[in-house]
Write a protein that holds these residues in place. Structure first.
Motif, PDB file in Angstrom:
ATOM      1  N   TRP A  34     -10.367   0.294 -14.586  1.00 19.50           N
ATOM      2  CA  TRP A  34      -9.261   0.043 -13.660  1.00 19.50           C
ATOM      3  C   TRP A  34      -7.919   0.428 -14.291  1.00 19.50           C
ATOM      4  N   HIS A  40      -2.269   2.302 -12.174  1.00 18.37           N
ATOM      5  CA  HIS A  40      -2.612   0.897 -12.423  1.00 18.37           C
ATOM      6  C   HIS A  40      -2.058   0.407 -13.751  1.00 18.37           C
ATOM      7  N   GLU A  58      -6.249   5.426  -1.676  1.00 17.08           N
ATOM      8  CA  GLU A  58      -7.008   4.918  -2.817  1.00 17.08           C
ATOM      9  C   GLU A  58      -8.022   3.898  -2.297  1.00 17.08           C
ATOM     10  N   LEU A  59      -9.276   4.196  -2.478  1.00 19.82           N
ATOM     11  CA  LEU A  59     -10.337   3.279  -2.050  1.00 19.82           C
ATOM     12  C   LEU A  59     -10.581   2.280  -3.172  1.00 19.82           C
ATOM     13  N   THR A  60     -10.266   1.012  -2.937  1.00 21.41           N
ATOM     14  CA  THR A  60     -10.343   0.020  -4.010  1.00 21.41           C
ATOM     15  C   THR A  60     -11.413  -1.040  -3.785  1.00 21.41           C
ATOM     16  N   ASN A  61     -12.009  -1.094  -2.619  1.00 19.15           N
ATOM     17  CA  ASN A  61     -13.013  -2.106  -2.333  1.00 19.15           C
ATOM     18  C   ASN A  61     -14.351  -1.408  -2.124  1.00 19.15           C
ATOM     19  N   HIS A  62     -15.213  -1.464  -3.126  1.00 26.38           N
ATOM     20  CA  HIS A  62     -16.508  -0.799  -3.031  1.00 26.38           C
ATOM     21  C   HIS A  62     -17.547  -1.604  -3.808  1.00 26.38           C
ATOM     22  N   TYR A  63     -18.788  -1.300  -3.537  1.00 30.88           N
ATOM     23  CA  TYR A  63     -19.901  -2.039  -4.155  1.00 30.88           C
ATOM     24  C   TYR A  63     -20.879  -1.049  -4.772  1.00 30.88           C
TER      25      TYR A  63
END
Length: 70
Positions: A34, A40, A58-63
């Motif tokens: 990160w 960041h 910016e794609l920040t929520n993923h699994y």
């Protein structure tokens, strides 16, 4: 003779239609933490990545799956 007249016109039409399509760049890096990018962590200098994050999404929520299997 007709073919030589149509080829430049076809090239112009394909350039116009290609310009209307969105430009999508998907960057995925393995083992990138990160705080390993400048947007960041201000201590790091990554101007190109900072610009891409600022101008794009910016794609920040993923699994991710914890097991590497098919």
């Amino acid at each position: 003779m007709r073919l030589t007249l149509l080829l430049p016109l076809w090239g112009m039409l394909t350039m116009v239609s290609a310009a209307k399509q969105p430009n999508i760049i998907f960057i995925m890096a393995d083992d990138l933490g990160w705080n390993d990018v400048g947007f960041h962590n201000p201590k790091l200098k990554t101007p190109n990545m900072n610009w891409l994050a600022k101008e794009g999404i910016e794609l920040t929520n993923h699994y991710a799956q914890p097991v590497c299997s098919p």
